[in-house]
Each structure stands twice: as structure tokens, then as C-alpha cells.
Design a protein around this motif. Structure first.
Motif, PDB file in Angstrom:
ATOM      1  N   ALA A 133      16.526  71.512  15.517  1.00 44.23           N
ATOM      2  CA  ALA A 133      17.338  72.634  15.972  1.00 44.23           C
ATOM      3  C   ALA A 133      18.190  73.082  14.817  1.00 44.23           C
ATOM      4  O   ALA A 133      18.476  72.305  13.905  1.00 44.23           O
ATOM      5  CB  ALA A 133      18.218  72.239  17.155  1.00 44.23           C
ATOM      6  N   THR A 134      18.591  74.356  14.811  1.00 46.99           N
ATOM      7  CA  THR A 134      19.418  74.864  13.728  1.00 46.99           C
ATOM      8  C   THR A 134      20.763  74.168  13.726  1.00 46.99           C
ATOM      9  O   THR A 134      21.432  74.045  14.760  1.00 46.99           O
ATOM     10  CB  THR A 134      19.625  76.376  13.893  1.00 46.99           C
ATOM     11  N   ILE A 135      21.198  73.692  12.554  1.00 42.01           N
ATOM     12  CA  ILE A 135      22.496  73.027  12.420  1.00 42.01           C
ATOM     13  C   ILE A 135      23.493  74.045  11.901  1.00 42.01           C
ATOM     14  O   ILE A 135      23.284  74.656  10.851  1.00 42.01           O
ATOM     15  CB  ILE A 135      22.408  71.824  11.465  1.00 42.01           C
ATOM     16  N   VAL A 136      24.576  74.247  12.605  1.00 42.82           N
ATOM     17  CA  VAL A 136      25.608  75.184  12.195  1.00 42.82           C
ATOM     18  C   VAL A 136      26.775  74.384  11.653  1.00 42.82           C
ATOM     19  O   VAL A 136      27.511  73.742  12.404  1.00 42.82           O
ATOM     20  CB  VAL A 136      26.062  76.079  13.373  1.00 42.82           C
ATOM     21  N   LEU A 137      26.929  74.356  10.324  1.00 42.73           N
ATOM     22  CA  LEU A 137      27.997  73.576   9.714  1.00 42.73           C
ATOM     23  C   LEU A 137      29.326  74.275   9.923  1.00 42.73           C
ATOM     24  O   LEU A 137      29.495  75.439   9.585  1.00 42.73           O
ATOM     25  CB  LEU A 137      27.726  73.390   8.227  1.00 42.73           C
ATOM     26  N   GLY A 138      30.322  73.543  10.445  1.00 42.89           N
ATOM     27  CA  GLY A 138      31.657  74.091  10.614  1.00 42.89           C
ATOM     28  C   GLY A 138      31.767  75.037  11.775  1.00 42.89           C
ATOM     29  O   GLY A 138      32.816  75.658  11.965  1.00 42.89           O
ATOM     30  N   GLY A 139      30.753  75.205  12.579  1.00 42.31           N
ATOM     31  CA  GLY A 139      30.804  76.119  13.708  1.00 42.31           C
ATOM     32  C   GLY A 139      31.067  75.394  15.002  1.00 42.31           C
ATOM     33  O   GLY A 139      31.216  74.166  15.039  1.00 42.31           O
ATOM     34  N   ALA A 140      31.077  76.159  16.090  1.00 41.89           N
ATOM     35  CA  ALA A 140      31.385  75.571  17.388  1.00 41.89           C
ATOM     36  C   ALA A 140      30.148  75.006  18.065  1.00 41.89           C
ATOM     37  O   ALA A 140      30.254  74.208  18.984  1.00 41.89           O
ATOM     38  CB  ALA A 140      32.031  76.620  18.283  1.00 41.89           C
ATOM     39  N   ALA A 141      28.961  75.454  17.592  1.00 41.73           N
ATOM     40  CA  ALA A 141      27.733  75.035  18.265  1.00 41.73           C
ATOM     41  C   ALA A 141      27.472  73.551  18.058  1.00 41.73           C
ATOM     42  O   ALA A 141      27.664  73.016  16.973  1.00 41.73           O
ATOM     43  CB  ALA A 141      26.558  75.845  17.753  1.00 41.73           C
ATOM     44  N   GLU A 142      27.047  72.886  19.096  1.00 42.91           N
ATOM     45  CA  GLU A 142      26.674  71.485  19.008  1.00 42.91           C
ATOM     46  C   GLU A 142      25.162  71.396  18.816  1.00 42.91           C
ATOM     47  O   GLU A 142      24.414  72.069  19.527  1.00 42.91           O
ATOM     48  CB  GLU A 142      27.077  70.746  20.287  1.00 42.91           C
ATOM     49  N   PRO A 143      24.696  70.598  17.880  1.00 40.71           N
ATOM     50  CA  PRO A 143      23.250  70.458  17.708  1.00 40.71           C
ATOM     51  C   PRO A 143      22.610  69.816  18.933  1.00 40.71           C
ATOM     52  O   PRO A 143      23.141  68.847  19.465  1.00 40.71           O
ATOM     53  CB  PRO A 143      23.123  69.566  16.463  1.00 40.71           C
ATOM     54  N   ARG A 144      21.488  70.367  19.343  1.00 41.69           N
ATOM     55  CA  ARG A 144      20.799  69.819  20.503  1.00 41.69           C
ATOM     56  C   ARG A 144      19.568  69.070  19.989  1.00 41.69           C
ATOM     57  O   ARG A 144      18.474  69.613  19.904  1.00 41.69           O
ATOM     58  CB  ARG A 144      20.406  70.933  21.465  1.00 41.69           C
ATOM     59  N   ILE A 145      19.774  67.854  19.620  1.00 40.71           N
ATOM     60  CA  ILE A 145      18.686  67.042  19.068  1.00 40.71           C
ATOM     61  C   ILE A 145      18.500  65.823  19.955  1.00 40.71           C
ATOM     62  O   ILE A 145      19.450  65.072  20.184  1.00 40.71           O
ATOM     63  CB  ILE A 145      18.990  66.609  17.624  1.00 40.71           C
ATOM     64  N   PRO A 146      17.313  65.616  20.472  1.00 44.16           N
ATOM     65  CA  PRO A 146      17.096  64.469  21.363  1.00 44.16           C
ATOM     66  C   PRO A 146      17.272  63.152  20.615  1.00 44.16           C
ATOM     67  O   PRO A 146      17.033  63.064  19.412  1.00 44.16           O
ATOM     68  CB  PRO A 146      15.640  64.649  21.818  1.00 44.16           C
ATOM     69  N   VAL A 147      17.694  62.154  21.330  1.00 41.72           N
ATOM     70  CA  VAL A 147      17.904  60.835  20.736  1.00 41.72           C
ATOM     71  C   VAL A 147      16.608  60.045  20.847  1.00 41.72           C
ATOM     72  O   VAL A 147      16.039  59.897  21.928  1.00 41.72           O
ATOM     73  CB  VAL A 147      19.048  60.094  21.448  1.00 41.72           C
ATOM     74  N   HIS A 148      16.136  59.552  19.708  1.00 43.28           N
ATOM     75  CA  HIS A 148      14.913  58.741  19.680  1.00 43.28           C
ATOM     76  C   HIS A 148      15.252  57.347  19.179  1.00 43.28           C
ATOM     77  O   HIS A 148      16.212  57.144  18.441  1.00 43.28           O
ATOM     78  CB  HIS A 148      13.870  59.354  18.745  1.00 43.28           C
ATOM     79  N   LYS A 149      14.467  56.404  19.573  1.00 41.86           N
ATOM     80  CA  LYS A 149      14.583  55.053  19.035  1.00 41.86           C
ATOM     81  C   LYS A 149      13.221  54.664  18.480  1.00 41.86           C
ATOM     82  O   LYS A 149      12.266  54.555  19.253  1.00 41.86           O
ATOM     83  CB  LYS A 149      15.025  54.076  20.126  1.00 41.86           C
ATOM     84  N   PRO A 150      13.114  54.415  17.185  1.00 42.81           N
ATOM     85  CA  PRO A 150      14.165  54.642  16.185  1.00 42.81           C
ATOM     86  C   PRO A 150      14.403  56.133  15.961  1.00 42.81           C
ATOM     87  O   PRO A 150      13.539  56.953  16.288  1.00 42.81           O
ATOM     88  CB  PRO A 150      13.586  53.984  14.931  1.00 42.81           C
ATOM     89  N   PRO A 151      15.551  56.508  15.377  1.00 43.28           N
ATOM     90  CA  PRO A 151      15.794  57.922  15.095  1.00 43.28           C
ATOM     91  C   PRO A 151      14.752  58.460  14.116  1.00 43.28           C
ATOM     92  O   PRO A 151      14.280  57.747  13.239  1.00 43.28           O
ATOM     93  CB  PRO A 151      17.202  57.930  14.507  1.00 43.28           C
ATOM     94  N   ARG A 152      14.417  59.724  14.266  1.00 38.80           N
ATOM     95  CA  ARG A 152      13.390  60.293  13.390  1.00 38.80           C
ATOM     96  C   ARG A 152      13.433  61.814  13.433  1.00 38.80           C
ATOM     97  O   ARG A 152      13.977  62.413  14.360  1.00 38.80           O
ATOM     98  CB  ARG A 152      11.993  59.810  13.810  1.00 38.80           C
ATOM     99  N   ASN A 153      12.870  62.423  12.422  1.00 34.60           N
ATOM    100  CA  ASN A 153      12.731  63.887  12.374  1.00 34.60           C
ATOM    101  C   ASN A 153      11.361  64.292  11.834  1.00 34.60           C
ATOM    102  O   ASN A 153      11.230  65.244  11.093  1.00 34.60           O
ATOM    103  CB  ASN A 153      13.832  64.499  11.510  1.00 34.60           C
ATOM    104  N   LEU A 154      10.336  63.529  12.210  1.00 38.02           N
ATOM    105  CA  LEU A 154       9.009  63.696  11.604  1.00 38.02           C
ATOM    106  C   LEU A 154       8.303  64.951  12.097  1.00 38.02           C
ATOM    107  O   LEU A 154       8.486  65.373  13.238  1.00 38.02           O
ATOM    108  CB  LEU A 154       8.132  62.482  11.931  1.00 38.02           C
ATOM    109  N   PRO A 155       7.455  65.539  11.253  1.00 38.84           N
ATOM    110  CA  PRO A 155       6.539  66.568  11.749  1.00 38.84           C
ATOM    111  C   PRO A 155       5.632  65.966  12.814  1.00 38.84           C
ATOM    112  O   PRO A 155       5.395  64.748  12.831  1.00 38.84           O
ATOM    113  CB  PRO A 155       5.744  66.964  10.508  1.00 38.84           C
ATOM    114  N   PRO A 156       5.092  66.771  13.713  1.00 38.34           N
ATOM    115  CA  PRO A 156       4.184  66.242  14.743  1.00 38.34           C
ATOM    116  C   PRO A 156       3.019  65.484  14.107  1.00 38.34           C
ATOM    117  O   PRO A 156       2.543  65.837  13.035  1.00 38.34           O
ATOM    118  CB  PRO A 156       3.695  67.494  15.467  1.00 38.34           C
TER     119      PRO A 156
END
Length: 648
Positions: free
Chosen positions: A13-36
Motif C-alpha cells: 500500500a502507498t506509504i505517506v510519510l508524515g501524513g495522517a494516513a495509516e498504512p494498511r498492510i496485513p500482518v504476516h508471520k513471518p513478515p514479508r513484502n515479496l512479489p507473488p
């Protein structure tokens, strides 16, 4: 990197640095951000296992565990690294993360913060520093660094200062061959089975299909090409692998480009085969690029290794690096480097014959055509062909260099195909003698016969045409096709009689060869007349102990033997052997032939003991040079059997 279908970062999800928006990133175990994960990934089992062992091997405290997968573009480095990450999620409880290294590193590292549950702040550098500390001090984790540009980027402090070390393993993909303090793992092209498995991921009918394997071979196991071909065949389920393979053979890169266009209309496709190889070629040092250009103009998979250094050394347009203390080795080291890069591959005979990556060959050929760069290179190739053809006559005695004959035969065919008809004929004529001596009749016929058409003979010129027709006639004689052999030889004689004095040595050679054809046809009287005329000419122009005269006397002796004139046949054969024993090494194959012929004359005269001794000596000599299926060896073995059986 090739993308078929969507390759968005998982859970991104788009990360807005210093903004009010909260990132909506699901929690995985282990954490990851891999391509499909690519469900069609195939092969690389040994490579994946070795990478895992290296990344998890025991190491010294303070030494970062890092490993780089390297190789040229399109070979599958990124897909292999992503597949490794997905397979080993459970081995890295601290997280498995993917970063594209063609972007600024602080923002890329800071983008991992939400996956780790870290708070965001105003500055990406601060976030990146916290991410770095977290990954270094937490549970074991893996960081995939995709497409590191090279040593300069890797050593650049502003870029690498936020790379986590400690508990964080690093798996790097790069085209570079060396990165400081990194163990390098070269990724090769897919083998046949793995390539077919990749295609079968798109269309299951590829498994076990010989034509699907032809597609793999055409792309030389290049993952980027096989991926787009597989996607295209999936979109065209009624198209047979045979028809697609035929299109590749006939149209080459044009088929690849049309395939890419068709696939691009349905899928995201980021890297084209052209660009993969253009980037590769443009990144090479000039000498390596020029060596590959020569290789692209030589016969496919028939590049004699020693040719490329010869071309480079004679090329005034390119400077070959000569390391201190290794002067004179520069050109050979360039070729060795290309083999190390897997752009040239060793095929057989202890690396004496090389092959060029097929798709790269097609692309280089295109580039040379567009840049008008072929003419000078082709002239160098023709010059080498002439020199190697002249040198080829003594090769039958030297096993080490016989291997060059097949590449030279292929080069003759390649020159003819490219319009260099005269050079092709000259080379084909030159190598006929050793090819006949080695019994490689069908192979040499394939070289000469296409050149013997009337349009080609006109281009070649009369003298070379007559030589070509004569050589082809003798090959046909060796193969038992006597009527056609006679026609070709008579045409050669007709041309030569128009161009030479009646007593010219060339006519002696033609008459002698014609006599052996007539002998095989049973026309012994005319055969004797032709052979005696040939001897008459050569006795005027050659030294009395010349080996060519010995061959004439030997041929006449066999005709006299067939006519039953044994005493005169023996005199002629003994005369031939006397000259050959002065001219040749005691173990020369020509002596073996003469000993065998004399043996059969003596046997017919009733001297079986002398015949046996001569045949044993002939067999000893031939055993040193040829395998038991060589035509001359077979003749000697049959003669031995005849003499042996006569005692029963």
C-alpha cells in the motif's frame, strides 16, 4: 526481469510519510513484502539447495551472510531469488523482504517499517535506520536485493549505509561478476528438462513433446524467451509446438518479436529479448564484443576455439588487452573470459569446439547487418579459411587437429550460404583430401555437391570448378556411385583440357583419378591407358622420387593386378613403396595402403607368407591412426581374412 501477469508487492500500500494516513498492510508471520510467487517456476533445484546451504552455513561473528546470484540478463536471476524466498519463509522468522536496487535505498528500506510494526516518522532516513537496527538484532531474516548494478553501487556509502547486516542474510541478484566481500553464484541457462517443465507450466502438453524441447534448444534455455513463448502458446492452445518451433527456425528473432507483441497485448511484459542482449553486448569490453561478432558469423556450434584469437590478433580495429607478463596471451584470454561468462560454451573435444548462445547469435548478426560491419569480418574469415584449407593436407597424421575438419566443412557451407561462393569452394576443395583419407565421404559430399550446380560453377571460375568436380567425382566413387562419378570427372577433364597445356600436371592428376573410376567400373583397358598417360606427364615434370609419382605407380599396379599381369603389377608396387619409404615416416598411412596392395599381389603369386607379413604391418600402421570402421582399415582386415582362410 520478466513479468508475466501482475507482479505487485504482496500486501503493498502507498506509504505517506508524515501524513495522517495509516498504512494498511496485513500482518504476516513471518513478515514479508515479496512479489507473488510464480506457480510456473521450474527447475533450479540444485541451485536453490546450494544457495540455502551457503546462506545458512556457519560463519564468523560479525561476518554478514550474503550471496549473489549473477549472470547475464534474462537468465532468471530474479525469479530464482523470489522462489528461494517463498520456499524458505519458515527458515527466516525475522522476515523475508524484497528490495529493487534500481531505486534510492533509504526510501526502499523505510518502506519495510509497516511490515515490522515500526512507527513512521518525518524522514525516510530515520525510518531506514530503525529498520536496519531491527533486522540486524532480531531473529534471522532474509533481504533479497534485486538487480544490484555492480561494484560501484555496492561500494557507494550513501547507497549501502542502510543495508542491514548481523542477523539479516542478503541474497543479491546482479549481472556483475564480482562484488566486494560477497560470495558469487553463477546462474546458468535452464537445461532441456527444466526448460520443458517451464513451458509445461503454461501448456501441459509441452511435457514429453520433442518439438517443445526444440523450442527450449532454440532459446538455449534462456528463461526470458521461454517465458514469453510459453505465455504465447497458452494463449494459442490450437497451435502445435511443431509449428511454433518451425517458425523460430525459419524466422528467428522476427518470430520472437511477433510473439512478444502478441503477449504484450494480454499481459504486462517489461523486458524484451532484444533489450536483454543489447544491454549485454553494449556492456562488454570492445575485444570481447568483437570476438562474439566473429563467432556470430561462423557456423553455429562449430566454432573452432583457436580461430577467435587469430581473428582478434589480426584485427586492426580493436585493441586486445595484454596483461603485464602475459604478452601474446591477450586474445586467448578474451576468449576464455567469454567462456567464463557462458556466452561461448565448450562443446566437445576438450573445449576445442565452441558454441555461441543461439539467440545472441541471431541478435549480433542483425546488429552487424544494420551497422554494415560484416564485410571486413567476413574477409578475415575467408582469409582464415584459405590458410587453414591449405594447411589441412597433413592433418590425417595428427589426431590433435583432425577435430578442425568438421568446423571447416561447416564453415564452407556457411560461406556458400552467405554468398561467398568462391571462398566456400576453395575451402571445400582443400579439405577433400584429408576428409577422403579419413573416410568421411558423406560429410564431404554435403560440402561439395551444393557447390557443383551450374550457377555456382560460373561464380567459382573454371579452374576451381574443375577441381571441385574432380573432388566430388572421387567422393562419389568412394561411395560406389560410379556412373555419376564418371560424369563429374569427364566434365572436370573437359574444362581442364580447355585451360591447360596437354602435358600440364593438373591433367595428370585428372587422368589418374579417372583411371581409378574406370577400374572400379571394370573398364580396365581404358583405365590402364589413362593411368599410363598420367604417369608419362608426371615423369616429365616431377622428381623421380616424388610421392605423387609413387601414388601413380601404386594405382597402376592395382589395375595391372586386376588384369592378371602380376609380375608387372609387383614391379610397379615395389617401385611405389621404395619412393614412399624414402618420403614418409615408417608409420605413414600411405605405406599401409601400399603394403596391403603388394600383399594381395604376392598372395596371388602364391607367396602367402610374405603376404601375411605385409598385411600385419599394414594393420599395425592403420591401428595407430584410424578406428576399425575406417574404409582402408576394413579393406586390410578383409584381405587378412582372405589370406588366412586360404590356409584351410
Amino acid at each position: 526481469m520478466v513479468h508475466i501477469g501482475q507482479q505487485n508487492i504482496e500486501g503493498g500500500a502507498t506509504i505517506v510519510l508524515g501524513g495522517a494516513a495509516e498504512p494498511r498492510i496485513p500482518v504476516h508471520k513471518p513478515p514479508r513484502n515479496l512479489p507473488p510467487r510464480d506457480e510456473r517456476f521450474a527447475g533450479r533445484e540444485a541451485e536453490l539447495a546450494e544457495l540455502h546451504g551457503e546462506l545458512n552455513a556457519a560463519s564468523q561473528v560479525g561476518i554478514t551472510q550474503q550471496h549473489a546470484v549473477h549472470g547475464h540478463g534474462g537468465i532468471g536471476k530474479t525469479s530464482t531469488a523470489i522462489e528461494y524466498a517463498w520456499r524458505h519463509l519458515d527458515d527466516y522468522p525475522g522476515g523475508v523482504f524484497y528490495l529493487a536496487c534500481d531505486s534510492e535505498l533509504p526510501p526502499a528500506v523505510s518502506s519495510l517499517a509497516p511490515h515490522l510494526g515500526l512507527a513512521l516518522s518525518e524522514r525516510s532516513e530515520e525510518i531506514a535506520a530503525r529498520v536496519k537496527q531491527h533486522l540486524e538484532t532480531g531473529e534471522p531474516c532474509l533481504l533479497v536485493l534485486d538487480n544490484v548494478d555492480g561494484p560501484e553501487q555496492w561500494r557507494n556509502p550513501p547507497w549501502n549505509r542502510y543495508l542491514p547486516a548481523g542477523a539479516c542474510r542478503r541474497l543479491i541478484t546482479t549481472r556483475a561478476e564480482h562484488l566486494a566481500d560477497v560470495k558469487m553464484y553463477r546462474l546458468d541457462r535452464l537445461d532441456g528438462d527444466a526448460g520443458v517443465a517451464l513451458l509445461a507450466g503454461f501448456r501441459p502438453d509441452a511435457a514429453g513433446d520433442a518439438d517443445a524441447r526444440r523450442v527450449v534448444e532454440w532459446f538455449d534455455g534462456l528463461a526470458v524467451g521461454l517465458t514469453v513463448a510459453g505465455a504465447y502458446m497458452q494463449d494459442n492452445p490450437d497451435l502445435s509446438w511443431k509449428r511454433y518451433a518451425h517458425s523460430l527456425d525459419e524466422k528467428g528473432l522476427d518470430t520472437v518479436r511477433r510473439t512478444e507483441d502478441a503477449v504484450a497485448a494480454q499481459r504486462t511484459y517489461e523486458r524484451r529479448v532484444d533489450s536483454v542482449f543489447d544491454d549485454l553486448v553494449d556492456s562488454l569490453p570492445p575485444a570481447e564484443r568483437r570476438a562474439l561478432e566473429y563467432a556470430a558469423l561462423l557456423p553455429e556450434d562449430e566454432i573452432y576455439r583457436d580461430w577467435l584469437p587469430a581473428f582478434l590478433s589480426a584485427d586492426e580495429q580493436v585493441e586486445v588487452p595484454e596483461p603485464p607478463g602475459r604478452e601474446g596471451e591477450g586474445a586467448s584470454r578474451v576468449v576464455a573470459k567469454l567462456i567464463e561468462r557462458r556466452l561461448l560454451r565448450e562443446l566437445r573435444d576438450e573445449g576445442a569446439v565452441l558454441g555461441l548462445h543461439r539467440v545472441l547469435r541471431h541478435r549480433l548478426y542483425e546488429r552487424l547487418s544494420k551497422e554494415n560491419g560484416q564485410a571486413a569480418l567476413v574477409e578475415s574469415i575467408c582469409k582464415l579459411a584459405r590458410s587453414r584449407g591449405v594447411a589441412s593436407h597433413g592433418w590425417v597424421e595428427d589426431r590433435r587437429v583432425r577435430v578442425e575438419l568438421k568446423p571447416l566443412a561447416a564453415l564452407s557451407r556457411e560461406l556458400a550460404k552467405s554468398g561467398q561462393t568462391k571462398a566456400a569452394a576453395t575451402l571445400g576443395n582443400r579439405i577433400t583430401t584429408p576428409m577422403r583419407q579419413l573416410g568421411r565421404f558423406a560429410e564431404q559430399r554435403a560440402v561439395l555437391e551444393p557447390l557443383a550446380s551450374e550457377p555456382n560453377l560460373t561464380l567459382i571460375g573454371q579452374i576451381e570448378s574443375a577441381r571441385l568436380l574432380s573432388n566430388l567425382a572421387m567422393i562419389l566413387k568412394d561411395m560406389g556411385e560410379l556412373r555419376e562419378s564418371r560424369e563429374r570427372m569427364e566434365r572436370a577433364i573437359e574444362i581442364d583440357e580447355q585451360n591447360f597445356d596437354p602435358n600440364h600436371p593438373t591433367l595428370a592428376t585428372r587422368y589418374s583419378n579417372f583411371a581409378t573410376i574406370l577400374q572400379d567400373m571394370g573398364e580396365l583397358r581404358e583405365a590402364r591407358e589413362r593411368m599410363e598417360r598420367a604417369i608419362e606427364i608426371d615423369e616429365r615434370s616431377l622428381d623421380a622420387n616424388h610421392p605423387d609419382l609413387a601414388r601413380m605407380y601404386s594405382n597402376l599396379a592395382t589395375i595391372l593386378h586386376d588384369m592378371g599381369e602380376l609380375r608387372e603389377a609387383r614391379e610397379q608396387m615395389e617401385r611405389a613403396i621404395e619412393i614412399e619409404e624414402r618420403s614418409f615416416d615408417p608409420n605413414h598411412p600411405s605405406l599401409a595402403r601400399s603394403y596391403s596392395n603388394l600383399a594381395m599381389i604376392r598372395f596371388k603369386e602364391g607367396d602367402r607368407g610374405v603376404a601375411c607379413a605385409l598385411l600385419r604391418r599394414a594393420e599395425e600402421i592403420l591401428r595407430e591412426y584410424f578406428s576399425a570402421d575406417h574404409p582402408n582399415y576394413q579393406i586390410v582386415l578383409r584381405n587378412i581374412a582372405v589370406v588366412r582362410d586360404s590356409a584351410d
